[in-house]
Design an enzyme around this catalytic site. Structure first.
Site, short mmCIF file in Angstrom:
data_model
loop_
_atom_site.label_atom_id
_atom_site.label_comp_id
_atom_site.label_asym_id
_atom_site.label_seq_id
_atom_site.Cartn_x
_atom_site.Cartn_y
_atom_site.Cartn_z
N ARG A 15 8.50 -1.28 8.84
CA ARG A 15 8.83 -0.07 9.59
C ARG A 15 8.16 -0.06 10.96
O ARG A 15 8.78 0.27 11.98
CB ARG A 15 8.43 1.17 8.78
CG ARG A 15 9.14 1.25 7.43
CD ARG A 15 8.48 2.22 6.49
NE ARG A 15 8.53 3.58 7.02
CZ ARG A 15 7.82 4.58 6.52
NH1 ARG A 15 6.99 4.38 5.50
NH2 ARG A 15 7.91 5.78 7.05
N THR B 118 10.76 3.63 -0.25
CA THR B 118 11.34 2.28 -0.26
C THR B 118 11.61 1.87 -1.70
O THR B 118 10.73 1.99 -2.55
CB THR B 118 10.39 1.27 0.40
OG1 THR B 118 10.15 1.64 1.75
CG2 THR B 118 10.97 -0.13 0.36
N LEU C 19 5.01 -0.60 -2.65
CA LEU C 19 6.13 -0.21 -1.81
C LEU C 19 5.92 1.25 -1.45
O LEU C 19 5.39 2.03 -2.24
CB LEU C 19 7.47 -0.36 -2.55
CG LEU C 19 7.93 -1.77 -2.89
CD1 LEU C 19 9.21 -1.70 -3.74
CD2 LEU C 19 8.17 -2.60 -1.64
N ASP C 20 6.35 1.64 -0.25
CA ASP C 20 6.26 3.04 0.13
C ASP C 20 7.08 3.89 -0.83
O ASP C 20 8.04 3.41 -1.46
CB ASP C 20 6.80 3.25 1.55
CG ASP C 20 5.97 2.53 2.60
OD1 ASP C 20 4.78 2.25 2.33
OD2 ASP C 20 6.52 2.23 3.67
N LYS C 21 6.74 5.16 -0.91
CA LYS C 21 7.45 6.09 -1.78
C LYS C 21 8.96 6.02 -1.57
O LYS C 21 9.73 5.99 -2.52
CB LYS C 21 6.95 7.51 -1.54
CG LYS C 21 7.69 8.58 -2.32
CD LYS C 21 7.17 9.97 -1.99
CE LYS C 21 7.96 11.04 -2.73
NZ LYS C 21 7.47 12.41 -2.40
#
EC number: 5.4.99.-
Length: 327
Positions: A245, A150, A146-148
């Site tokens: 995104r 998110t 997961l992105d930082k």
């Protein structure tokens, strides 16, 4: 079916023994070994063949050797240090754990893997502290990211067998991943975005829809409408970097707060002071990995978990609802 001989010592696991079937006659040894010991990845098995950890009728062998049926294949797996990052006592919200799997609810602002600019303080560092044996699993058992900014659910493999199973499920697109997101603009209906994603041709830290990119499919469904935003339920068919995104920006409904794909903050005309304050203070993409479903690598049982929204997203939705009710 492989059986155990219980003879491993030191870093080696117990020796596994299997017999080549008549239907495998004429095949290369590495192909047969991959089918007999499918708990391990092909690349790892090929390395073990090269290292002499696979014997054919008790003798060393090569990947390209042919088999003719009836031979005995023995494998001595070895657990190796795969991760050199240091363990750190970072709190984790663990929703599930057994001998094979660990499921965590990652908070916003936690990086998953150490990298330039984030050498420690990551989920990987926290996992190594929680379960030191994860240093014997590639990437400490982390099979997706997961992105930082998110939040939400991540599944971690605690064994090589579990890692192989989870990676296979991801490749087969059978892992169920559901997200909650707040998009800019009022969307009238759900739909699907089927658009390939690749590295942005100019901004190399970003991704973009591009004809030469990899296949990417996102399904979205409208959950609620607000004055100038839409609450979405999103399911991923593929798992490309920044996929949700990028896809939502591609259809002109970028995620609220997205610093890379969202553009400048747009305050809705007539918004309440409370909503204006919340929108101005919301500094990351409004995206949360709410639900995760996998097949258990040992039992074969379908398993699923759900993570509650982080506090800032709950406050955001509460304020959006209050503002919408005042219309």
């Amino acid at each position: 079916m492989a059986k155990s001989d219980n003879v491993g010592t030191g870093g080696a696991a117990e020796r596994l023994i299997a017999q080549v079937g008549a239907d495998q006659a004429g095949k290369r040894l590495d192909q047969v070994v991959a089918s007999l010991f499918s708990d391990y990845s092909r690349s790892r098995l090929q390395r073990w063949i090269k290292d002499g950890r696979v014997l054919l009728d008790g003798k060393p062998c090569r990947s390209k050797d042919k088999v003719w049926g009836g031979e005995q294949v023995s494998l001595e797996p070895v657990l190796e240090t795969e991760v050199v990052s240091r363990p750190q006592a970072i709190p984790l919200e663990i929703l599930f754990e057994d001998e094979s799997l660990l499921v965590v609810n990652k908070p916003v602002d936690m990086v998953v893997h150490p990298a330039a600019g984030n050498p420690d303080g990551t989920l990987l560092n926290a996992l190594l502290y929680h379960h030191p044996d994860l240093n014997q699993i590639p990437r400490a058992g982390i099979v997706h990211r997961l992105d930082k900014a998110t939040s939400g659910l991540l599944v971690v493999a605690k064994t090589l067998q579990a890692q192989t199973s989870l990676v296979g499920q991801l490749q087969e697109r059978s892992v169920k991943r559901e997200y909650v997101a707040v998009a800019q603009g009022v969307m009238t209906a759900g739909g699907k975005v089927d658009a390939p994603i690749g590295r942005h041709p100019v901004h190399r830290t970003r991704m973009a829809v591009h004809p030469s990119g990899k296949t990417a499919v996102t399904h979205y469904r409208v959950e609620a409408h607000y004055r100038a935003h839409t609450l979405l339920r999103i399911n991923l068919e593929t798992g490309r970097t920044h996929q949700i995104r990028v896809h939502m920006a591609h259809i002109h409904h970028p995620l609220l707060g997205d610093p890379d794909y969202g553009g400048r903050l747009r305050l809705p005309a007539g918004a309440s002071p409370g909503l204006v304050a919340v929108l101005q203070s919301f500094r990351h993409q409004a995206l949360h990995a709410r639900r995760l479903g996998v097949i258990h690598p040992v039992s074969g049982e379908e398993m699923a978990w759900e993570a509650t929204l982080p506090e800032d997203m709950r406050q955001l939705l509460d304020e959006l609802e209050r503002d919408s009710a005042a219309l």
